[in-house]
Write an enzyme that holds these catalytic residues in place. Structure first.
Site, mmCIF file in Angstrom:
data_model
loop_
_atom_site.group_PDB
_atom_site.id
_atom_site.type_symbol
_atom_site.label_atom_id
_atom_site.label_comp_id
_atom_site.label_asym_id
_atom_site.label_seq_id
_atom_site.Cartn_x
_atom_site.Cartn_y
_atom_site.Cartn_z
ATOM 1 N N CYS A 145 0.825 -1.209 0.000
ATOM 2 C CA CYS A 145 0.000 0.000 0.000
ATOM 3 C C CYS A 145 0.861 1.261 0.000
ATOM 4 C CB CYS A 145 -1.002 -0.014 1.142
ATOM 5 S SG CYS A 145 -0.299 -0.314 2.760
ATOM 6 N N HIS A 146 2.134 1.147 0.357
ATOM 7 C CA HIS A 146 3.024 2.305 0.280
ATOM 8 C C HIS A 146 3.231 2.755 -1.167
ATOM 9 C CE1 HIS A 146 5.727 -1.212 -0.007
ATOM 10 N NE2 HIS A 146 6.481 -0.441 -0.774
#
Length: 187
Positions: A145-146
């Site tokens: 998700c980064h």
């Protein structure tokens, strides 16, 4: 199976990490990794501890190689039990289509996942929904998700300031952001 979920219970281990958040708590099952938690020291006491030494060693080695810049993919099986419906669809699209060193915007991931059939009517709502889903990702780092950013910049990341520092650290490790003078990652 009586009262037991497929894959058995989630057992926990602590994984060393150079991240600004410190060590990670990783939840594993017979099926694979089910959870990754930043700020490992905030987990409740008394959670079941991982006992399978082979599984524990594989998880620790995979994270160590990634954080040292020696691995671009995690070759760990994932247990998706903490996700379902559109959330799982979006996370699986992220996991399968956004490789190391690349990013995607919240809106692009909404379209790519095909989890929002009415996307044309409200693309902003779909992008915001993806942002909320990233905040509820039970498998951060492994399901990256980064790598999901805002159309106009970095976007957010859970856990406030520490979370944003973690996102910057991971994107710098992967070469998407240039290292700053205080970069403490692998060279």
């Amino acid at each position: 199976m009586t009262g037991q979920r497929a894959g058995g219970p989630i057992e926990w281990l602590t994984v060393a990490s150079p991240l600004p958040s410190g060590p990670l708590a990783v939840g594993v099952t017979e099926l694979g990794v089910a959870a990754v938690q930043f700020l490992a020291d905030t987990l409740p006491a008394g959670l079941p501890q991982a006992r399978d030494e082979r599984r524990t060693a594989a998880v620790c080695a995979a994270f160590e190689a990634y954080f040292a810049g020696r691995a671009r993919r995690f070759e760990l099986p994932l247990d998706w039990r903490l996700t379902d419906g559109p959330h799982r669809t979006v996370l699986q699209a992220l996991h399968g289509t956004v490789p190391y060193g690349e990013t995607v915007t919240y809106g692009q991931l909404a379209r790519r996942s095909e989890a929002f059939p009415d996307l044309a009517e409200s693309p902003g709502l779909a992008a915001r929904a993806v942002g909320q889903m990233m905040g509820a990702n039970p498998l951060p780092v492994l399901v990256p998700c980064h790598r999901v950013v805002a159309a106009d910049g970095l976007g957010g990341f859970g856990s406030g300031r520490v979370g944003l520092d973690v996102k910057r650290w991971l994107l710098t490790l992967e070469g998407w952001l240039a290292p700053t003078l205080d970069w403490d990652g692998p060279s």
